[in-house]
Motif scaffolding. Structure first.
Motif, mmCIF file in Angstrom:
data_model
loop_
_atom_site.group_PDB
_atom_site.id
_atom_site.type_symbol
_atom_site.label_atom_id
_atom_site.label_comp_id
_atom_site.label_asym_id
_atom_site.label_seq_id
_atom_site.Cartn_x
_atom_site.Cartn_y
_atom_site.Cartn_z
ATOM 1 N N ALA A 359 34.010 -2.149 -2.542
ATOM 2 C CA ALA A 359 33.313 -1.596 -1.203
ATOM 3 C C ALA A 359 34.209 -1.319 0.156
ATOM 4 N N GLY A 360 35.567 -1.468 -0.437
ATOM 5 C CA GLY A 360 36.516 -1.433 0.796
ATOM 6 C C GLY A 360 36.861 -2.431 1.801
ATOM 7 N N ARG A 361 36.186 -3.426 1.165
ATOM 8 C CA ARG A 361 36.526 -4.836 1.796
ATOM 9 C C ARG A 361 37.667 -5.551 1.694
ATOM 10 N N ALA A 362 38.420 -6.137 2.552
ATOM 11 C CA ALA A 362 39.896 -6.435 2.461
ATOM 12 C C ALA A 362 39.611 -7.998 1.608
ATOM 13 N N GLN A 363 40.648 -8.022 0.810
ATOM 14 C CA GLN A 363 40.668 -9.472 -0.093
ATOM 15 C C GLN A 363 41.791 -10.436 0.043
ATOM 16 N N ALA A 364 43.020 -9.465 0.442
ATOM 17 C CA ALA A 364 44.002 -10.331 0.416
ATOM 18 C C ALA A 364 45.444 -9.353 0.803
ATOM 19 N N GLU A 365 46.381 -10.050 1.424
ATOM 20 C CA GLU A 365 47.678 -9.334 1.319
ATOM 21 C C GLU A 365 48.349 -9.594 0.290
ATOM 22 N N VAL A 366 48.820 -8.718 -0.415
ATOM 23 C CA VAL A 366 49.467 -8.907 -1.669
ATOM 24 C C VAL A 366 50.959 -8.152 -1.358
ATOM 25 N N ILE A 367 52.097 -9.053 -1.698
ATOM 26 C CA ILE A 367 53.279 -8.813 -1.439
ATOM 27 C C ILE A 367 54.114 -8.939 -2.651
ATOM 28 N N GLY A 368 54.787 -7.740 -3.243
ATOM 29 C CA GLY A 368 55.676 -7.579 -4.325
ATOM 30 C C GLY A 368 56.779 -7.918 -4.114
ATOM 31 N N ALA A 371 59.565 -4.888 -6.597
ATOM 32 C CA ALA A 371 58.776 -3.662 -6.766
ATOM 33 C C ALA A 371 57.506 -3.880 -6.263
ATOM 34 N N ALA A 372 56.860 -2.740 -6.236
ATOM 35 C CA ALA A 372 55.410 -2.655 -5.485
ATOM 36 C C ALA A 372 54.433 -3.312 -6.529
ATOM 37 N N PRO A 373 53.619 -3.951 -5.870
ATOM 38 C CA PRO A 373 52.404 -4.781 -6.489
ATOM 39 C C PRO A 373 51.486 -3.892 -7.411
ATOM 40 N N ALA A 374 50.854 -4.102 -8.327
ATOM 41 C CA ALA A 374 49.811 -3.323 -8.987
ATOM 42 C C ALA A 374 48.834 -2.902 -8.171
ATOM 43 N N ASN A 375 48.453 -1.560 -8.209
ATOM 44 C CA ASN A 375 47.517 -0.948 -7.548
ATOM 45 C C ASN A 375 46.244 -0.697 -8.355
ATOM 46 N N ASP A 376 44.978 -1.237 -8.078
ATOM 47 C CA ASP A 376 44.008 -0.710 -9.208
ATOM 48 C C ASP A 376 43.304 0.459 -8.674
ATOM 49 N N THR A 428 47.606 -14.836 1.835
ATOM 50 C CA THR A 428 48.806 -13.956 1.088
ATOM 51 C C THR A 428 49.270 -14.400 -0.075
ATOM 52 N N ILE A 429 49.413 -13.183 -0.965
ATOM 53 C CA ILE A 429 49.716 -13.613 -2.246
ATOM 54 C C ILE A 429 50.860 -12.928 -2.638
ATOM 55 N N TYR A 430 51.827 -13.488 -3.455
ATOM 56 C CA TYR A 430 53.017 -13.223 -3.805
ATOM 57 C C TYR A 430 53.080 -12.379 -5.457
ATOM 58 N N GLU A 431 53.500 -11.452 -5.901
ATOM 59 C CA GLU A 431 53.583 -10.856 -6.949
ATOM 60 C C GLU A 431 55.193 -10.854 -7.278
ATOM 61 N N GLU A 432 55.776 -11.605 -8.207
ATOM 62 C CA GLU A 432 57.230 -11.288 -8.267
ATOM 63 C C GLU A 432 57.561 -10.537 -9.512
ATOM 64 N N LEU A 433 57.825 -9.422 -9.075
ATOM 65 C CA LEU A 433 58.269 -8.085 -10.344
ATOM 66 C C LEU A 433 59.574 -7.659 -10.452
ATOM 67 N N ARG A 434 60.699 -8.748 -10.028
ATOM 68 C CA ARG A 434 61.804 -8.355 -10.060
ATOM 69 C C ARG A 434 62.484 -8.119 -11.557
#
Length: 434
Positions: A359-368, A371-376, A428-434
């Motif tokens: 619905a376009g509502r913000a859920q989290a700040e995602v930081i990769g 590399a860029a975090p996965a975008n659905d 704030t959520i981290y996704e480590e994609l190195r």
């Protein structure tokens, strides 16, 4: 370049001593990534507003050392001759990515990423921090005031309560946040912000009677002007104002007293006199909480001064500027981070997106990291390219920044608009994609 145009000495001494040491030991040319971020939101705010990017990019373009600056550095013995020579040829040739103005930020958001050699990036620390810490604090406070005001306009009028240069920057930041106008003429000239203003108590006191003052103002500015009615007796001033300007009097301003009860009595008196379209503007040390308390009062607009230009008690955003990645001896990039006590930072080059639901509502700040975090497909990328190979590639109008903030705020849950101290609205959520 003249000395007055250069921004290169708007900095701290230690940046140049670090430069000198790095030049001497050969590490000055190491490829490096610096990040500007806030470990937490100052003042228990639920979100922060990015402002000052345009001003920071302007300042970066003027970060040059001319003869006057170099002569002073040499005479003061700040750095050695080798460093002076290096600074004389300085031009930033790296890249900058960042959150555009009007975007929201949260703890650890990589608001600005500066990439280049260690030498050319490290000396930008204080300049970038001073601009963004100030402007984002003002914009965040202003955004809360706009939220409290609802559909009623706010006017920035705090120039007399801060440094003259800060006043112009504050007016710009407030306008990004949604303020309708400023009293500061330099902000109008420099940034194209609408300006407004009529008279102070001194104009009334200049005349023998309040009537004479009102007549003079109406003759000069027309009946649509706003008359200041609390110099003496407010009910008498209202009667005189309507007699002088007629029922089409544009507005009256209240600058003292119990504004809630005064607004109600003034509104009734104006209506009884036939001035049903006359607007009531209130001033007098307003902040977001005072504005919220006036929500039920018949007020048409607010003038905000001291609280606006001081960030409503939170005059800085708490941004820091840290090295997060640099080249090793083999040329490969190595993540680095400070680990001391409560000032821990996270190493690695960052990428960021705002996670949104269907619905376009913000859920989290995602930081990769790396590399860029996965975008659905529903999520929104936050970083934009600002500078490429030393050349500015991003510009945005203040109107575009205002629209961006409106859209970003609309994504947040309703609790974000509450004025009480709280944890950040988004995790704030981290996704480590190195």
């Amino acid at each position: 370049m003249t000395a007055s145009a250069s921004t290169a000495l708007l900095t701290d001494h230690y940046e140049l001593t670090m430069l000198q040491a790095a030049l001497r030991d050969g590490t000055a040319g190491r490829h490096s990534v610096f990040e500007l971020f806030a470990r937490r939101l100052s003042g228990g705010r639920r979100y922060g507003v990015v402002a000052g990017i345009g001003r920071a990019l302007d300042a970066l373009a003027d970060f040059r050392l001319g003869e006057a600056e170099l002569t002073w550095l040499a005479g003061a013995g700040v750095v050695d001759t080798e460093t002076i020579d290096w600074l004389g040829d300085y031009r930033f040739t790296g890249s900058v990515w960042g959150y555009p103005e009007g975007e929201l930020y949260f703890p650890q958001s990589p608001v600005l990423i500066v990439e280049g050699t260690f030498a050319e990036c490290v000396i930008l620390e204080t300049l970038l921090l001073s601009v963004l810490n100030h402007d984002s604090a003002i914009a965040t406070a202003a955004s809360r005031m706009i939220t409290a005001a609802g559909n009623r306009p706010c006017i920035e009028m705090g120039s007399r309560r801060t440094h003259e240069a800060s006043a112009v920057a504050a007016a710009r930041a407030a306008y990004i946040a949604g303020f309708a106008a400023t009293s500061n003429l330099e902000a109008g000239r420099t940034h194209g912000i609408p300006t407004t203003g009529t008279s102070a108590h001194s104009f009334t006191l200049l005349h023998d009677t309040e009537r004479e003052a009102f007549e003079a103002q109406v003759r000069a500015l027309g009946p649509g002007t706003t008359l200041l009615v609390d110099t003496y007796d407010i009910p008498e001033a209202i009667r005189t104002a309507v007699e002088v300007a007629g029922p089409d009097l544009g507005g009256v301003r209240l600058d003292s007293g119990d504004l809630v009860s005064l607004a109600r009595s003034v509104r009734k008196q104006l209506d009884d006199l036939g001035a049903t379209g006359t607007r009531i503007t209130v001033t007098s040390d307003l902040d977001e909480h005072a504005i919220a308390a006036l929500a039920a009062a018949p007020v048409d607009g607010y003038g905000v001064g001291t609280s606006l230009v001081t960030g409503s008690g939170v005059p800085t955003s708490g941004f820091v500027y840290k090295l997060v990645s640099r080249a090793g001896d083999d040329g490969e990039m190595v993540a680095v981070a400070k680990k001391s006590a409560d000032k821990v930072s996270v190493g690695g080059r960052k990428y960021a997106l705002r996670r949104l639901d269907g619905a376009g509502r913000a859920q989290a700040e995602v930081i990769g990291i790396g590399a860029a975090p996965a975008n659905d497909g529903a999520d929104r990328t936050l970083l934009v390219e600002l500078v490429r190979a030393g050349e500015r590639v991003h510009t945005a109008t203040l109107e575009e920044s205002r629209a961006r903030l409106r859209d970003s705020l609309a994504e947040l849950p309703a609790t974000a608009r509450q004025l009480s101290r709280s944890d950040p609205t988004l995790p704030t959520i981290y996704e480590e994609l190195r």
